[in-house]
Design a protein around this motif. Structure first.
Motif, PDB file in Angstrom:
ATOM      1  N   LYS A 145      -7.151  -2.157   2.233  1.00  0.00           N
ATOM      2  CA  LYS A 145      -7.645  -2.589   0.928  1.00  0.00           C
ATOM      3  C   LYS A 145      -8.419  -1.463   0.252  1.00  0.00           C
ATOM      4  O   LYS A 145      -8.251  -1.198  -0.943  1.00  0.00           O
ATOM      5  CB  LYS A 145      -8.539  -3.812   1.109  1.00  0.00           C
ATOM      6  N   ARG A 146      -9.256  -0.775   1.023  1.00  0.00           N
ATOM      7  CA  ARG A 146     -10.024   0.346   0.465  1.00  0.00           C
ATOM      8  C   ARG A 146      -9.074   1.467   0.012  1.00  0.00           C
ATOM      9  O   ARG A 146      -9.255   2.062  -1.049  1.00  0.00           O
ATOM     10  CB  ARG A 146     -10.982   0.868   1.544  1.00  0.00           C
ATOM     11  N   LEU A 147      -8.064   1.728   0.821  1.00  0.00           N
ATOM     12  CA  LEU A 147      -7.080   2.748   0.467  1.00  0.00           C
ATOM     13  C   LEU A 147      -6.354   2.381  -0.827  1.00  0.00           C
ATOM     14  O   LEU A 147      -6.168   3.225  -1.707  1.00  0.00           O
ATOM     15  CB  LEU A 147      -6.059   2.899   1.600  1.00  0.00           C
TER      16      LEU A 147
ATOM     17  N   GLU B 128       0.833  -1.206   0.000  1.00  0.00           N
ATOM     18  CA  GLU B 128       0.000   0.000   0.000  1.00  0.00           C
ATOM     19  C   GLU B 128       0.863   1.250   0.000  1.00  0.00           C
ATOM     20  O   GLU B 128       0.574   2.223  -0.702  1.00  0.00           O
ATOM     21  CB  GLU B 128      -0.927  -0.001   1.228  1.00  0.00           C
ATOM     22  N   LYS B 129       1.948   1.210   0.784  1.00  0.00           N
ATOM     23  CA  LYS B 129       2.806   2.381   0.879  1.00  0.00           C
ATOM     24  C   LYS B 129       3.454   2.707  -0.455  1.00  0.00           C
ATOM     25  O   LYS B 129       3.549   3.872  -0.848  1.00  0.00           O
ATOM     26  CB  LYS B 129       3.878   2.147   1.944  1.00  0.00           C
ATOM     27  N   SER B 130       3.870   1.684  -1.187  1.00  0.00           N
ATOM     28  CA  SER B 130       4.518   1.933  -2.474  1.00  0.00           C
ATOM     29  C   SER B 130       3.550   2.515  -3.485  1.00  0.00           C
ATOM     30  O   SER B 130       3.906   3.386  -4.277  1.00  0.00           O
ATOM     31  CB  SER B 130       5.134   0.635  -3.013  1.00  0.00           C
ATOM     32  N   ILE B 131       2.289   2.067  -3.446  1.00  0.00           N
ATOM     33  CA  ILE B 131       1.288   2.590  -4.382  1.00  0.00           C
ATOM     34  C   ILE B 131       0.972   4.040  -4.051  1.00  0.00           C
ATOM     35  O   ILE B 131       0.898   4.906  -4.931  1.00  0.00           O
ATOM     36  CB  ILE B 131       0.014   1.718  -4.336  1.00  0.00           C
TER      37      ILE B 131
ATOM     38  N   TYR C 214     -14.790  -9.234  -3.549  1.00  0.00           N
ATOM     39  CA  TYR C 214     -13.418  -8.742  -3.517  1.00  0.00           C
ATOM     40  C   TYR C 214     -12.715  -9.034  -4.848  1.00  0.00           C
ATOM     41  O   TYR C 214     -11.801  -8.325  -5.245  1.00  0.00           O
ATOM     42  CB  TYR C 214     -12.633  -9.347  -2.350  1.00  0.00           C
ATOM     43  N   CYS C 215     -13.156 -10.089  -5.552  1.00  0.00           N
ATOM     44  CA  CYS C 215     -12.549 -10.414  -6.837  1.00  0.00           C
ATOM     45  C   CYS C 215     -12.821  -9.331  -7.868  1.00  0.00           C
ATOM     46  O   CYS C 215     -12.022  -9.122  -8.788  1.00  0.00           O
ATOM     47  CB  CYS C 215     -13.081 -11.750  -7.358  1.00  0.00           C
ATOM     48  N   GLU C 216     -13.942  -8.657  -7.730  1.00  0.00           N
ATOM     49  CA  GLU C 216     -14.275  -7.609  -8.687  1.00  0.00           C
ATOM     50  C   GLU C 216     -13.292  -6.444  -8.603  1.00  0.00           C
ATOM     51  O   GLU C 216     -13.213  -5.631  -9.518  1.00  0.00           O
ATOM     52  CB  GLU C 216     -15.708  -7.122  -8.446  1.00  0.00           C
ATOM     53  N   ARG C 217     -12.551  -6.356  -7.499  1.00  0.00           N
ATOM     54  CA  ARG C 217     -11.551  -5.297  -7.350  1.00  0.00           C
ATOM     55  C   ARG C 217     -10.133  -5.821  -7.600  1.00  0.00           C
ATOM     56  O   ARG C 217      -9.161  -5.123  -7.348  1.00  0.00           O
ATOM     57  CB  ARG C 217     -11.623  -4.701  -5.932  1.00  0.00           C
TER      58      ARG C 217
END
Length: 1002
Positions: A69-71, A2-5, A533-536
């Motif tokens: 995950k939302r972030l 997440e941090k890298s993104i 969750y697969c849709e994302r």
């Protein structure tokens, strides 16, 4: 992750604030856009500061995992918006450049300018609207962030590390007998480096492979105990605390903790303690890459006695090198065999059971041991787990489960693997995590992996550094940290070409990325339940077990950035009806692999909807052999970096607008010259190109010329230019400026006239002039020339190619004599084939200027003095020289010091029916190990076993094959064996670019 993104998005946000002046005049729009961008930036900056704490807490807190995950989803959405903006802004610029040369009336130019301004205004409104929507989502994320009370960024709290000791229970160790013997010999043998009295030996391997156990075993070996005056075991771990290590060394010598203060005092005391002592120091679990932390301590240890050793265990080969390990002392630890794995697992799992119980469970236990993939730690953990499973049914459940579905195994195996993972910098975490898109046991191309990393924007690097170079550095870093295994190296340059990932590393990474990277096994594309969750999901590999007429459910995954269609079971042809909808739905794709691995039916047409994939960076259409054309809409993909068209050998032409794909770096089109009529004119605009496998020349006003290669200054690797027989303009050949393309390493010049081009025969001297004009760079390593039609071949530049190691000259049907290649200092392999007009191979071929048949008295000829012809040549092959009668000998006089082919290992002669004999410098060459003579009856008869005239001269050669009869020669006997009749290795049907590899492998 997440941090890298988030970091990548923050870096890109600044570009949106550079709003053109004409848009700034629309004050309301500009202010609204700047305000929304400012909000996104503030949100992400605040979130970035707590991400380290959040990532560490997600392991135990499901709510934090969901928040992250939302972030991540929002960060990806912002990245998509930025990418969309950049692409849309680039499109009108490309259209303008394309039409720049055309003469448009003034009113049309004004109208186009107004249209462009309107387009930009609408674009900014659209961007502002999307970012406003994203901000609303970020408000919720920021509120939740405050609720969790995350701590600000600090040093990452690393997973706990086990402190090791030197003791080992031999009853718990299985296998490694050979490794133990080798290491013990390295420790107690003579000084291996020959220059240092303190040799460093390193055991290198992935986490859980048994480095510490092996070190303990050799540390306690009887021969080692007897050999050294003092043995010291220190668990180093991380950070590398040189003062702590120094004090432990002193404590081992003195028997008590030293009370000294100050580094210098401690190091002086160590020097006194080790003086004259033969010492073994084991440093277990070393991680540091800072050489300065080790150098002073190592210098104080150098006063020990000759034969002392330092034994290091590490997961990182780079660490071993930094610690001073010479290449000969790198001990790369491999996995256990299946039998050893079962012995270790069975010892724990069957402990306390009766013989009958053990026999009843053994077959299942062996299958479970296979899941451990040779990793001792996994065998121990699963063995301990099975010990408390009483029944066969319970063991079967473990076998049927994925290893990471077993909670106990996950808890115990995670720490050693996660240690290696969490030590990685952010960019390397991204890179290694992406590798789970490949199914287990996939053999992966290193170069392809780097291109896939590029497509996901993982390869930032320093300013001005090529992405491919950064990717190469990242790969080497991950290799050194033991994330990859089973390397296949290039036969020519010894570089890594392919690799595999250990199954348990793959499983571990799958757990980390399970909501982001999906492996979908789809039987006939039947509809299956798609979790929310697969849709994302962002990356997916679709393994199609059956080809069926139903639509694929992959349409649900609208946020995908990577889609790999695995055609191992069924070709890509059944996909064709669904491609338009696929391209219409999955518009976020950066990577699309539609390669056809079966070489059977394939995609015949790529739909126009491909142009909707505006984010696409990587498109793989390899082996789609029925694909005849590419749509013009492909040229709308201005972000495309890699286009793989290998073996699309029905492809007639490339799109006319290919010059608009200005970010294209790799156009891989090997074997397309079998069908391509020409290259499009705009190809010279692709100034970022590094790979252009084939450039087809055609005598046509509507096609690119050789001069269009001029601007492609970054070409590297292999370039094949075909259709050179159509070139009449020498100025065009010079304009290509091949000598300035310093990245080229291999060059294939094919003088065949392409299909559809005029059939009139040009003057033979044209080829000679064109060849002279196509001067390659001096760093060239491989050169092939095919279908050359002039009588002589000796361009002025040839002798200046001092790094040239491989040459192939084929189908030069009018060539009378061979060029003087013997002076090339680095030439290792040489193939000469299909030259019917060559009758004599003269001594000039060796680089000798004199003529052996000269009528001049020897006293009037200049002696050769000291000379080595073909100093590096190892492999030489002549094939299909039907007119070849004589291979001239070289007479060496007393005052001359001449050597010919001193390193020649193999000589192959095929289809040379008139060749009378071999010269003595070949027959009596002591370095020659293989001689293969086929379909050359006169020569074969001379070399027959015992009866041939030249048999005694060649009987020293270990391997001789005469007309498919293998003659094994040893000191006491000569045996004959029939061998399989093979096709000629270098017939014209063989891919010329594969010749060199096949030649060296032969």
């Amino acid at each position: 992750m997440e941090k890298s993104i988030v970091s990548a998005v923050l870096e890109k946000l600044g570009s949106l604030l550079m709003i053109p002046e004409e848009i700034k005049q629309k004050v309301e729009l500009a202010l609204a856009l700047e305000e929304e961008i400012g909000k996104v930036t503030v949100h992400f900056q605040g979130i970035q500061s707590v991400l380290q704490d959040a990532e560490s807490k997600q392991v135990k807190d499901a709510n934090v995992r969901n928040w992250l995950k939302r972030l991540k989803d929002i960060a990806y959405d912002v990245d998509d918006v930025l990418d969309e903006w950049r692409s849309a802004k680039l499109k009108p610029e490309l259209d303008k450049e394309e039409k720049e040369a055309e003469n448009f009336p003034l009113f049309k130019k004004i109208r186009r300018s107004i249209s462009s301004l309107t387009f930009q205004t609408m674009l900014y409104y659209n961007i502002a609207s999307k970012i406003k929507n994203i901000n609303q989502q970020l408000d919720w994320v920021a509120t939740e962030k405050d609720r969790y009370k995350f701590e600000l960024e600090k040093e990452v709290e690393e997973p706990g590390r086990l402190i090791t000791a030197s003791f080992v229970d031999e009853d718990e160790v299985y296998g490694r007998l050979e490794e133990t013997t080798v290491l013990v010999n390295m420790l107690v043998g003579e000084n291996s480096s020959g220059v240092s009295r303190l040799d460093v030996i390193s055991i290198v391997g992935m986490g859980g492979i048994g480095k510490t156990t092996l070190a303990q075993r050799v540390y306690n070996h009887r021969d080692v105990e007897c050999h050294f005056d003092k043995r010291i075991w220190i668990c180093v771990s991380d950070p590398f605390d040189e003062m702590r290590i120094a004090k432990e060394i002193l404590e081992a010598f003195r028997g008590e903790c030293p009370k000294l203060v100050g580094k210098d005092n401690i190091l002086q005391e160590i020097r006194s303690c080790v003086l004259g002592k033969k010492m073994l120091l084991v440093l277990d679990d070393v991680w540091t890459e800072d050489a300065t932390k080790w150098e002073q301590l190592k210098n104080s240890l150098k006063y020990c006695s000759l034969g002392s050793r330092i034994l290091i265990t590490t997961r990182n080969e780079k660490v071993a090198i930094i610690m001073g390990t010479p290449p000969s002392n790198l001990f790369l630890l491999n996995t256990l065999s299946q039998e050893e794995c079962w012995s270790l697992l069975g010892h724990k799992a069957l402990c306390g059971r009766t013989g009958e119980e053990s026999k009843n469970l053994e077959d299942i236990g062996r299958k479970i041991a296979e899941k451990c993939q040779g990793l001792p730690l996994a065998a121990k953990i699963l063995g301990g787990l099975l010990r408390f499973k009483k029944t066969r049914e319970q063991w079967q459940l473990v076998l049927d489960s994925e290893i990471w579905d077993i909670e106990e195994a996950e808890q115990d195996l995670f720490p050693p693997l996660s240690l290696s993972y969490y030590e990685l910098p952010l960019v390397l975490k991204q890179c290694i995590s992406y590798c789970v898109v490949f199914p287990k046991d996939t053999i992966i191309s290193k170069d392809e992996l780097i291109k896939l990393w590029m497509a996901q924007d993982y390869l930032k690097g320093v300013q001005g550094e090529e992405m491919e170079i950064v990717g190469d550095e990242y790969f080497d870093e991950l290799k050194m940290r033991s994330f990859f295994q089973d390397f296949k190296r290039d036969e020519l340059d010894n570089g890594i070409m392919e690799y595999k990932m250990h199954d348990l590393v793959h499983d571990f990474l799958q757990v980390l990325t399970k909501t982001e990277c999906l492996m979908i096994v789809n039987n006939g594309f039947e509809e299956s339940k798609v979790d929310s969750y697969c849709e994302r999901a962002r990356h997916a590999t679709l393994v199609r077990k059956e080809a069926a007429p139903t639509e694929p459910n992959i349409y649900h995954f609208k946020k995908l950035r990577s889609l790999f269609i695995d055609s191992s079971y069924h070709d890509t042809s059944s996909l064709s009806p669904y491609l338009p909808k696929l391209f219409d739905q999955l518009t976020c794709l950066r990577t699309l692999n539609l390669s056809n691995s079966l070489f059977r039916n394939s995609i015949e047409e790529l739909p126009d909807e491909i142009g909707k994939l505006v984010h696409l960076r990587y498109l793989n259409l390899k082996n789609n052999r029925k694909l005849k054309e590419l749509p013009e809409s492909l040229c709308e993909l201005c972000n495309l970096q890699t286009l793989n068209l290998k073996w699309c050998d029905s492809l007639k032409e490339l799109p006319c607008g290919v010059g608009k794909i200005i970010n294209l770096r790799h156009l891989e089109n090997e074997r397309t010259d079998l069908s391509l009529m020409a290259m499009p004119k705009g190809i010279g605009r692709l100034t970022n190109l590094q790979t252009l496998s084939v450039f087809v020349v055609a005598d046509s006003n509507n096609a690119a010329t050789l001069g269009d290669l001029q601007n492609l200054m970054h070409l590297r690797g292999l370039l094949k230019i075909s259709g050179l027989g159509a070139v009449c303009d020498m100025a065009e050949a010079k304009k290509a400026e091949l000598q300035k393309k310093q990245g080229l390493r291999a060059l294939i010049l094919d003088f065949t006239i392409s299909k559809g081009v005029m059939s009139r025969r040009r003057q033979r001297t044209n080829d000679e002039k064109v060849l002279e004009a196509l001067q390659p760079p001096p760093c060239l390593e491989k050169l092939e020339i095919w279908c050359y039609s002039s009588l002589t071949m000796f361009p002025n530049w040839m002798m200046g190619l001092t790094k040239l190691s491989h040459i192939s000259l084929g189908s030069c049907l009018h060539l009378k004599s061979l060029p003087p290649l013997g002076t090339l200092p680095s030439l290792e392999s040489l193939y000469i084939g299909e030259m019917s007009t060559v009758k004599v191979v003269k001594v000039q071929f060796l680089g000798v200027e004199r003529e052996e048949t000269s009528a001049l008295p020897s006293s009037l000829e200049t002696p050769l003095s000291s000379f080595i012809a073909f100093p590096s040549l190892k492999h030489l092959e002549f094939f299909d020289l039907k007119g070849w009668e004589c291979w001239m000998p070289l007479t060496i006089r007393e005052e001359e010091h001449v050597t010919v082919m001193p390193r020649l290992c193999s000589l192959t002669i095929g289809c040379c029916p008139k060749l009378m004999s071999l010269p003595n410098y070949i027959l009596q060459n002591t370095s020659l190990k293989e001689l293969d003579i086929t379909r050359s009856p006169i020569l074969s008869e001379r070399c027959r076993k015992e009866t041939g005239e030249d048999w005694l001269k060649i009987s020293h050669i270990p391997s001789i094959i005469i007309d498919s009869l293998y003659i094994q020669v040893n000191n006491t006997s000569v045996e004959e064996f029939g061998v399989l009749q093979l096709q000629p290795l270098h017939s014209s049907s063989l891919s010329s670019e594969n010749f060199l590899k096949a030649f060296t492998q032969n």
